[in-house]
Design a protein around this motif. Structure first.
Motif, PDB file in Angstrom:
ATOM      1  N   ASP A   1      40.620   7.901 -10.466  1.00 27.08           N
ATOM      2  CA  ASP A   1      39.355   7.554 -10.938  1.00 27.08           C
ATOM      3  C   ASP A   1      39.368   6.585 -12.033  1.00 27.08           C
ATOM      4  O   ASP A   1      40.084   6.413 -12.917  1.00 27.08           O
TER       5      ASP A   1
ATOM      6  N   ARG B   1      37.104   4.546 -13.264  1.00 29.33           N
ATOM      7  CA  ARG B   1      35.649   4.289 -13.985  1.00 29.33           C
ATOM      8  C   ARG B   1      35.926   4.044 -15.577  1.00 29.33           C
ATOM      9  O   ARG B   1      35.310   3.177 -16.166  1.00 29.33           O
ATOM     10  N   LYS B   2      36.994   4.725 -16.017  1.00 26.93           N
ATOM     11  CA  LYS B   2      37.013   4.599 -17.661  1.00 26.93           C
ATOM     12  C   LYS B   2      38.149   3.443 -17.969  1.00 26.93           C
ATOM     13  O   LYS B   2      38.431   3.306 -19.035  1.00 26.93           O
TER      14      LYS B   2
ATOM     15  N   ILE C   1      31.778  -1.675 -16.359  1.00 29.07           N
ATOM     16  CA  ILE C   1      31.464  -1.344 -14.819  1.00 29.07           C
ATOM     17  C   ILE C   1      32.423  -2.012 -13.838  1.00 29.07           C
ATOM     18  O   ILE C   1      32.216  -2.211 -12.698  1.00 29.07           O
TER      19      ILE C   1
END
Length: 272
Positions: free
Chosen positions: A190, A192-193, A230
């Motif tokens: 992931d 996203r962070k 993003i």
């Protein structure tokens, strides 16, 4: 053609804008009238505070980038607030040469649910937000010629057809989950962070603050984020001193993998 032409787009690095505006410009050329295109650029947060509404007299070219194979989830609330009221719309997604997966069918569905009549749809390629070499300089001249031909066909459809049926596009419904990269062991990661870092090249011009589509970069300290990132690439690609960068190992591995696996050229897909 007795219609008002509108563009409506999210374009952090300018590729989606170039394609959407190119289609609208060619439509306008075909009218042979002294009209102007109404522009709704919802890239920055302030533009997404107010919903928009159209009428049956409008044609709207709607464009969004593809993030992880879908319409960016941060745009869903705004897109779902738009009211078509029978307006004609062309749905456009722009992806970085990997795949647009279910983004186009998702955008089409959103617009139809909000009372837009979809008369055409397209998936174009733009330089990838993670990379400066993947789909470099696209949309290019070949892409622009394709979009002009697409716009000509849209124009012909508008002036010759009275009733518009839903346009079939590639994709799945239910939509696939958001695409996730994998590490070298094949385990999904992931990113996203992951956030951009700032090096000593920074001259504190604050350009990154003004162009961040999430309004996340701190005005007092541009190395800090007050909100989400993003991974649109705007602050990195537009920084005049190359002060912004990513150093997360999973992000960098994914970027390099994309640049290798998708180095070949993909072409736009059009649906009428």
């Amino acid at each position: 053609m007795n219609k008002k032409i509108n563009t409506m787009y999210f374009s952090a690095t300018g590729t989606t804008k170039k394609i959407v505006c190119g289609i609208a410009s060619k439509l306008l050329d075909n009218t042979n009238e002294t009209l102007t295109v109404n522009t709704i650029d919802f890239t920055l947060p302030s533009a997404r505070d107010k919903s928009v509404a159209f009428t049956e007299d409008d044609v709207i070219i709607v464009g969004v980038p593809v993030y992880a194979g879908r319409v960016p989830n941060v745009l869903l609330k705004y897109l779902n607030s738009a009211k078509g009221n029978g307006a004609l719309a062309v749905a456009v997604v722009v992806y970085g040469n990997r795949n647009y997966d279910d983004a186009l069918i998702e955008l089409r569905d959103i617009l139809e649910l909000n009372d837009f009549k979809i008369i055409g749809a397209a998936a174009f390629i733009g330089e990838h937000s993670f990379s400066k070499i993947l789909a470099k300089d696209r949309p290019d001249e070949k892409d622009i010629n394709i979009l002009k031909d697409f716009a000509n066909k849209i124009y012909t459809k508008i002036i010759t057809e009275d009733k518009f049926e839903s346009v079939d596009v590639n994709g799945n419904n239910p939509y696939k989950k958001y695409y996730m990269p994998e590490n070298k062991e094949g385990i999904p990661v992931d990113i996203r962070k992951v956030t951009p870092k700032t090096n000593s090249n920074c001259i504190n011009c604050k350009l990154c603050v003004s162009i961040c589509p999430m309004g996340s970069i701190d005005n007092n300290d541009v190395s800090k984020l007050n909100g989400i990132c993003i991974k649109c690439g705007a602050c990195i690609k537009k920084c005049p001193t190359n002060a912004k960068y990513y150093d997360d190992k999973d992000y960098l591995r994914h970027k390099e993998e994309l640049e290798i696996d998708y180095a070949y050229r993909k072409e736009p897909e059009l649906f009428l």
